[in-house]
Motif scaffolding. Structure first.
Motif, mmCIF file in Angstrom:
data_model
loop_
_atom_site.group_PDB
_atom_site.id
_atom_site.type_symbol
_atom_site.label_atom_id
_atom_site.label_comp_id
_atom_site.label_asym_id
_atom_site.label_seq_id
_atom_site.Cartn_x
_atom_site.Cartn_y
_atom_site.Cartn_z
ATOM 1 N N ARG A 21 0.840 -1.207 0.000
ATOM 2 C CA ARG A 21 0.000 0.000 0.000
ATOM 3 C C ARG A 21 0.869 1.248 0.000
ATOM 4 O O ARG A 21 0.576 2.218 -0.697
ATOM 5 N N LEU A 22 1.946 1.212 0.787
ATOM 6 C CA LEU A 22 2.844 2.363 0.813
ATOM 7 C C LEU A 22 3.536 2.517 -0.538
ATOM 8 O O LEU A 22 3.642 3.631 -1.074
ATOM 9 N N ALA A 23 4.005 1.428 -1.097
ATOM 10 C CA ALA A 23 4.704 1.491 -2.382
ATOM 11 C C ALA A 23 3.801 2.006 -3.491
ATOM 12 O O ALA A 23 4.260 2.703 -4.410
ATOM 13 N N ALA A 24 2.513 1.691 -3.413
ATOM 14 C CA ALA A 24 1.583 2.171 -4.434
ATOM 15 C C ALA A 24 1.492 3.692 -4.437
ATOM 16 O O ALA A 24 1.225 4.300 -5.478
ATOM 17 N N GLY A 25 1.722 4.310 -3.281
ATOM 18 C CA GLY A 25 1.594 5.755 -3.179
ATOM 19 C C GLY A 25 2.889 6.526 -3.338
ATOM 20 O O GLY A 25 2.877 7.675 -3.791
ATOM 21 N N ILE A 26 4.026 5.908 -2.971
ATOM 22 C CA ILE A 26 5.287 6.666 -2.988
ATOM 23 C C ILE A 26 6.360 5.991 -3.841
ATOM 24 O O ILE A 26 7.455 6.529 -3.989
ATOM 25 N N GLY A 27 6.056 4.834 -4.390
ATOM 26 C CA GLY A 27 7.024 4.119 -5.209
ATOM 27 C C GLY A 27 7.742 3.037 -4.428
ATOM 28 O O GLY A 27 7.925 3.137 -3.210
ATOM 29 N N ARG A 28 8.147 1.986 -5.129
ATOM 30 C CA ARG A 28 8.773 0.828 -4.473
ATOM 31 C C ARG A 28 10.101 1.177 -3.819
ATOM 32 O O ARG A 28 10.402 0.712 -2.721
ATOM 33 N N LEU A 29 10.897 2.008 -4.485
ATOM 34 C CA LEU A 29 12.214 2.335 -3.941
ATOM 35 C C LEU A 29 12.093 3.134 -2.648
ATOM 36 O O LEU A 29 12.771 2.827 -1.661
ATOM 37 N N GLU A 30 11.222 4.119 -2.625
ATOM 38 C CA GLU A 30 11.072 4.931 -1.420
ATOM 39 C C GLU A 30 10.465 4.123 -0.280
ATOM 40 O O GLU A 30 10.838 4.289 0.885
ATOM 41 N N ALA A 31 9.541 3.224 -0.596
ATOM 42 C CA ALA A 31 8.962 2.357 0.437
ATOM 43 C C ALA A 31 10.027 1.432 1.020
ATOM 44 O O ALA A 31 10.061 1.188 2.237
ATOM 45 N N TRP A 32 10.884 0.909 0.171
ATOM 46 C CA TRP A 32 11.986 0.053 0.638
ATOM 47 C C TRP A 32 12.935 0.844 1.531
ATOM 48 O O TRP A 32 13.336 0.361 2.590
#
Length: 200
Positions: A21-32
């Protein structure tokens, strides 16, 4: 002597895995990056505290033996199978005698005084919860003077506004339940933006 046990629930941080859910909003790299940063900071703050022993309960199970975990994640165990409630109950029941507190790894505001308050509450209550603003919770603790109740966490509607109420309802009526401070996890873009604004 009954020792205090702190358990951190953590998922191996891999790009493109977890925090969907976080990656959907801010991108996979930033969520990681967020996941790695918050876990490392949490273990730095809580890992060396002599007031409790710290264990990191890891998913997926094979990641418990892998390298690359932040400093402070020295004692790692696998979460094992089952839904979230079954895995949490297993982790809370596993340590040697003494009160046990479990927290998630995606709550940036956790500090040592929050953990101290939870253990203190277990001196007067059978269980303690740290509520989250969305109806869930960021902390659960049990005094463990006896075995964990059968059916603890059964029927909980996870990832819903009912998670805390359902978890309390899963405990026997005779159990005294305490609450500590409300903190929020970061599981979507709005929560991430609030965290970013507050951390500057």
């Amino acid at each position: 002597m009954r020792r205090r046990h702190l358990i951190v629930f953590a998922r191996q941080s891999r790009l493109g895995r977890g925090k969907t859910r976080l990656a959907a909003g801010i991108g996979r790299l930033e969520a990681w990056r967020f996941s790695r940063l918050v876990l490392a900071a949490l273990l730095r703050r809580l890992g060396g505290d002599p007031r409790w022993t710290l264990t990191v309960a890891v998913a997926p199970d094979r990641a418990a033996a892998m390298r690359g975990w932040p400093p402070g994640a020295g004692r790692r165990v696998a979460q094992g199978g089952g839904d979230l409630g079954r895995r949490m109950a297993r982790a809370l029941a596993a340590p040697p005698p003494g009160p046990a507190v479990l927290v998630g790894s995606d709550i940036p505001d956790i500090r040592a005084p929050h953990i101290v308050a939870a253990f203190r509450a277990l001196g007067r209550h059978d269980a303690v919860f740290g509520p989250a603003g969305d109806g869930g919770y960021w902390l659960v603790g049990v005094r463990r003077l006896r075995a964990l109740p059968r059916g603890m966490f059964a029927g909980v509607r996870w990832s819903s506004p009912h998670a805390l109420a359902d978890s309390v309802a899963s405990l026997p009526r005779r159990h005294a339940v305490g609450l500590v401070d409300t903190l929020d996890d970061v599981d979507d873009a709005a929560g991430w933006r609030r965290w970013r604004a507050g951390s500057r």
